[in-house]
Design a protein around this motif. Structure first.
Motif, PDB file in Angstrom:
ATOM      1  N   GLY A   1      19.635   8.167 -18.299  1.00 19.70           N
ATOM      2  CA  GLY A   1      19.804   7.944 -17.264  1.00 19.70           C
ATOM      3  C   GLY A   1      20.708   6.200 -16.397  1.00 19.70           C
ATOM      4  O   GLY A   1      21.103   5.994 -15.567  1.00 19.70           O
ATOM      5  N   GLU A   2      20.236   5.759 -17.744  1.00 12.20           N
ATOM      6  CA  GLU A   2      21.100   4.141 -17.492  1.00 12.20           C
ATOM      7  C   GLU A   2      22.555   4.105 -17.247  1.00 12.20           C
ATOM      8  O   GLU A   2      22.936   5.516 -18.058  1.00 12.20           O
ATOM      9  CB  GLU A   2      20.404   4.106 -19.044  1.00 12.20           C
ATOM     10  N   PRO A   3      23.126   2.810 -17.186  1.00 13.52           N
ATOM     11  CA  PRO A   3      24.464   3.083 -16.836  1.00 13.52           C
ATOM     12  C   PRO A   3      25.099   3.258 -18.626  1.00 13.52           C
ATOM     13  O   PRO A   3      24.721   2.817 -19.050  1.00 13.52           O
ATOM     14  CB  PRO A   3      24.491   1.511 -16.241  1.00 13.52           C
ATOM     15  N   TYR A   4      26.231   3.603 -18.087  1.00  9.84           N
ATOM     16  CA  TYR A   4      26.971   4.399 -18.992  1.00  9.84           C
ATOM     17  C   TYR A   4      27.681   3.142 -19.948  1.00  9.84           C
ATOM     18  O   TYR A   4      27.580   3.234 -20.869  1.00  9.84           O
ATOM     19  CB  TYR A   4      28.668   5.165 -18.801  1.00  9.84           C
ATOM     20  N   ILE A   5      27.511   1.913 -19.410  1.00  9.57           N
ATOM     21  CA  ILE A   5      28.496   0.276 -20.364  1.00  9.57           C
ATOM     22  C   ILE A   5      27.473   0.535 -21.215  1.00  9.57           C
ATOM     23  O   ILE A   5      27.664  -0.387 -22.055  1.00  9.57           O
ATOM     24  CB  ILE A   5      29.059  -0.647 -18.862  1.00  9.57           C
ATOM     25  N   TYR A   6      26.408   0.216 -20.686  1.00  8.77           N
ATOM     26  CA  TYR A   6      25.028  -0.151 -22.282  1.00  8.77           C
ATOM     27  C   TYR A   6      25.244   0.636 -23.912  1.00  8.77           C
ATOM     28  O   TYR A   6      25.282  -0.128 -24.359  1.00  8.77           O
ATOM     29  CB  TYR A   6      24.033   0.552 -21.897  1.00  8.77           C
ATOM     30  N   HIS A   7      26.510   1.886 -23.134  1.00 14.07           N
ATOM     31  CA  HIS A   7      26.836   2.870 -24.910  1.00 14.07           C
ATOM     32  C   HIS A   7      27.236   1.601 -25.151  1.00 14.07           C
ATOM     33  O   HIS A   7      28.106   1.106 -26.421  1.00 14.07           O
ATOM     34  CB  HIS A   7      27.119   3.626 -23.922  1.00 14.07           C
ATOM     35  N   PRO A   8      28.657   1.234 -24.453  1.00 13.24           N
ATOM     36  CA  PRO A   8      30.130   0.752 -25.372  1.00 13.24           C
ATOM     37  C   PRO A   8      29.344  -0.407 -25.788  1.00 13.24           C
ATOM     38  O   PRO A   8      30.026  -1.248 -27.373  1.00 13.24           O
ATOM     39  CB  PRO A   8      30.849   0.299 -23.683  1.00 13.24           C
ATOM     40  N   LEU A   9      28.287  -1.771 -24.708  1.00  8.67           N
ATOM     41  CA  LEU A   9      28.237  -2.471 -25.440  1.00  8.67           C
ATOM     42  C   LEU A   9      27.601  -2.241 -26.963  1.00  8.67           C
ATOM     43  O   LEU A   9      27.665  -3.412 -27.969  1.00  8.67           O
ATOM     44  CB  LEU A   9      27.184  -2.805 -24.058  1.00  8.67           C
TER      45      LEU A   9
END
Length: 769
Positions: free
Chosen positions: A101-109
């Protein structure tokens, strides 16, 4: 992307130490707050994760955290480029959510943060921040290249899965995507480092996935990505991937092992402390500067050892290990003497990986000792540089700027492995086969053998002389005919042991033997042998297919050269064939019936027959002549074992070519009910080679009967391939012989000779159902 949007991507990077509450807005759809900030790990010591397999990484890194961390080793202009890549990726992924449920950009970061802790260069970090952009958004590779350069675009493309192609199964799609990634890795090793960081963060956050997806991803991690991390020497990533994969794929087994460890840990904590104290005291007495660390082995490592050795947990004796880290190589050997004086060494358990490094560049001394209370312990002794390489492997090239390119450095060894991958890709038939070869090759070698010039080669345990030959060079393997082990002649199938010196004898005209596939262990040997056999089979299939088609076309008084080119081109187009050679391959392999192809090529429909009647000579000419030299596309049925002189027929077997049977074979009827097509064949006037057949000889139960019968067969010029004996009753014994004969007449002469032996009571030729 519009001009205003592009302008928004060119914001300057935040200053180091800037407050997270200063309003860095996450373009993925959430405002970031100081509550989720995370203190960077020390760049000199990358963390190995919890190792427990339980804790999941729910940390949400901020771009300000990453930029502040990067200031420890990157110049400001490169940090600004990383920040710009973050903004670009956040806008591209806007509105996308992860399963949690978190914004996807957290993963690349998070992926970029893992790579930053490995001190990777800025291009690698930019690619990490954008690694899902091509796969999951509308941005193309060309757009990335224009914005961030060709190198970044190639890295992102190498990590991206193949999504534009329809595959027949998930396994084929997975294999094709992994093949694409591995081949991109051969061009730039940073591709696999990004993928390993990506997989590590996915495994840390795997709880959000369904149970089926957890098992599938965990299995792939254990079979592919953890072994790749091990092959590249990145131990801390390998350990964490194994622990997390084990926790999700075998949760109950892990739970049982964890409970067993906990039950014994209390009693052994004192033992660990005792050994550590004794080791430190011994070092101090000899004025040796060194660090001593005791640890329990990881749960997955314990499980693997239990499985490999078929032992219960209570039977394992070296669950605890100790590491001694010193300053120089010669000090390592001094410490080895100290620990052997302190505790009794276990015979046969010492390994010198300093003199002979592992395939991934790992160096250390390993020894097993009988510690306090009779408990076996393992001690590893290495230098500080060796420890850094042991934990970081090829990543040490970026982390510590070693620049080492020696033959045993992780970088040089990885380059050799990548070259082998390229060779496997060229020889493999498809992506699934390539992936299977890679899996075989991923497990480290455990046998160390020498060339006559003293070069050391590391091979997989169980490797044979042929594996050794291919490890030297593909041409050496393909042309080997014999070998000397420690100066004594030895069969090519001999399993090698550490310390042996192997000399390969080659011959220019020699070729790989299909039987080698029954005993080779390494992927390089297997893929080269299969590649050669495929080429040979393709040549044989094409020549045989041409003979089959010409035999059918002869009924219409033409051959393949006389077929109308327009009609041939139309047939090839309708069948999706590239050229005539591919058509002949299909016919030779039994995938297309020559009869039907011939009718289509001459324009005959249905059951029409040639315009002129066929006489006996035409029918005879129409039959395909079997010479015995057609190779792998003509197979002789094992049920009836036809030989020249027998009346024969044949059936098409898709993928194999044709299978020749004796006309009276009882299995022909069942084959026809399965839809197999018969082919009219006959023996050529001068068949070549020798053919297998079977006979059963009943003899009186007397001592030496087998030797007498075998000697008589040899007198007639026949080779015995196999012998089986069975006692029929107390007086008669059945001897079953598989022989090689030239013809039916040759077999008859053998049987006449056997009837002259007084011990022989009956002889029959065997036909199996």
């Amino acid at each position: 992307m519009t001009e205003p949007a592009l302008a928004g991507l060119r914001q300057p990077a935040p200053q180091a130490g800037a407050s997270d509450s200063g309003g860095v807005t996450d373009l993925g759809g959430a405002s970031q707050s100081p509550a989720v900030s995370h203190k960077p790990r020390a760049p000199s010591a990358p963390a190995a994760g919890t190792g427990s397999g339980e804790a999941q990484d729910d940390t949400r890194y901020l771009i300000s955290d990453l930029c502040a961390f990067l200031e420890s080793y990157l110049p400001p202009e490169q940090i600004s480029e990383c920040y710009r890549a973050y903004l670009y990726g956040a806008e591209a992924h806007e509105g996308q959510k992860r399963k949690s449920g978190e914004p996807y950009i957290y993963h690349p970061l998070a992926v970029a943060r893992i790579l930053a802790e490995m001190r990777m260069d800025y291009q690698c970090l930019i690619a990490a921040l954008l690694h899902d952009v091509i796969e999951d958004t509308q941005i193309a590779k060309e757009q990335l290249a224009a914005e961030f350069g060709e190198a970044v675009a190639e890295l992102v493309d190498g990590v991206s899965k193949l999504t534009q192609i329809d595959f027949r199964s998930r396994a084929e799609a997975q294999a094709a995507s992994l093949q694409k990634m591995l081949l991109a890795m051969t061009r730039d090793i940073r591709v696999i480092l990004i993928k390993l960081a990506d997989r590590l963060h996915n495994m840390r956050t795997l709880d959000a996935m369904s149970s089926e997806a957890c098992r599938r991803i965990s299995r792939e991690t254990l079979e592919i990505f953890a072994p790749i991390a091990n092959r590249l020497g990145i131990n801390w990533i390998r350990v964490e991937l194994e622990e997390l994969g084990f926790a999700h794929y075998w949760p109950w087994r892990r739970h049982v092992i964890q409970r067993a460890v906990q039950r014994t840990s209390g009693a052994r904590i004192e033992m660990v402390s005792t050994v550590e104290t004794a080791l430190k005291r011994a070092l101090h007495q000899e004025d040796i500067q060194g660090a001593v660390e005791g640890r329990r082995k990881h749960l997955h490592g314990i499980y693997r050892k239990m499985k490999d050795k078929s032992r219960g947990f209570s039977e394992l004796v070296d669950v605890f290990a100790f590491r001694v880290t010193v300053d120089r190589v010669d000090t390592c050997y001094r410490v080895l003497g100290l620990v052997h004086n302190l505790y009794k060494p276990v015979p046969g358990r010492f390994k010198d990986y300093i003199a002979i490094p592992k395939a991934n560049g790992y160096q250390s001394l390993h020894t097993a000792l009988v510690g306090p209370q009779g408990i076996q312990i393992e001690i590893q002794i290495r230098t500080q540089d060796m420890h850094r390489v042991a934990e970081s492997g090829i990543a040490a090239h970026w982390m510590y700027k070693t620049g080492s390119q020696s033959g045993s450095s992780p970088t040089a060894l990885a380059a050799d492995w990548l070259q082998n991958l390229l060779e496997m890709q060229r020889e493999a038939g498809n992506s699934v086969e390539f992936l299977e070869h890679v899996k075989v090759d991923l497990f480290p070698g455990e046998v160390y053998v020498f060339t006559p010039k003293g070069r050391i080669l590391s091979l997989k345990r169980g490797a044979t002389v042929v594996d050794f030959a291919y490890a030297i060079h593909s041409d050496v393997g393909s042309n080997c005919v014999a070998a000397r082990i420690d100066r004594r002649m030895a069969p090519l199938s001999t399993v090698l042991r550490s310390g042996q010196t192997v000399e390969i004898i080659t011959a220019p005209g020699a070729r790989p033997n299909p039987g080698w596939l029954n005993f080779v262990m390494t992927a390089k040997a297997r893929v080269n042998i299969r590649g050669h056999l495929k080429k040979v089979k393709s040549r044989e299939a094409r020549a045989f297919g041409k003979r089959l088609l010409n035999a059918e076309l002869s009924a219409f008084s033409i051959d393949i050269d006389g077929v109308d080119p327009i009609r041939l081109a139309a047939y090839l187009e309708d069948g999706g064939l590239r050229d005539l050679g591919e058509l002949l391959d299909d016919i030779g392999l039994g995938n297309r019936l020559a009869t039907l192809v011939a009718r289509r090529l001459v324009g005959v429909e249905g059951d029409q027959v040639p315009s002129r009647p066929l006489g006996n000579s035409d029918i005879h000419h129409h039959r395909l002549a079997i010479r015995g030299t057609e190779g792998m596309v003509v197979n002789f049925a094992r049920c009836c074992r036809p030989i020249p002189g027998d009346d024969i027929t044949a059936v098409f077997s898709p993928g194999r070519g044709i299978v020749v049977h004796r006309t009276e074979c009882r299995n022909l009827g069942s084959l026809e009910t399965k839809g197999d097509k018969r082919l009219s064949v006959e023996w050529s006037h001068e068949p070549e080679g020798e053919f297998s057949t079977e006979i059963r000889v009943e003899v009186s139960n007397r001592r030496g009967a087998l030797a007498v019968v075998a000697g008589a067969i040899a007198e007639q010029g026949s080779n015995i391939e196999n012998v089986q004996t069975a006692e029929k009753d107390g007086m008669i014994t059945d001897l079953g012989f598989q022989l090689q004969v030239r013809s039916r007449a040759h077999l008859a002469s053998i049987m006449r000779r056997l009837r002259l032996i007084s011990l022989v009571t009956r002889i029959t030729r065997v036909t199996r159902s």
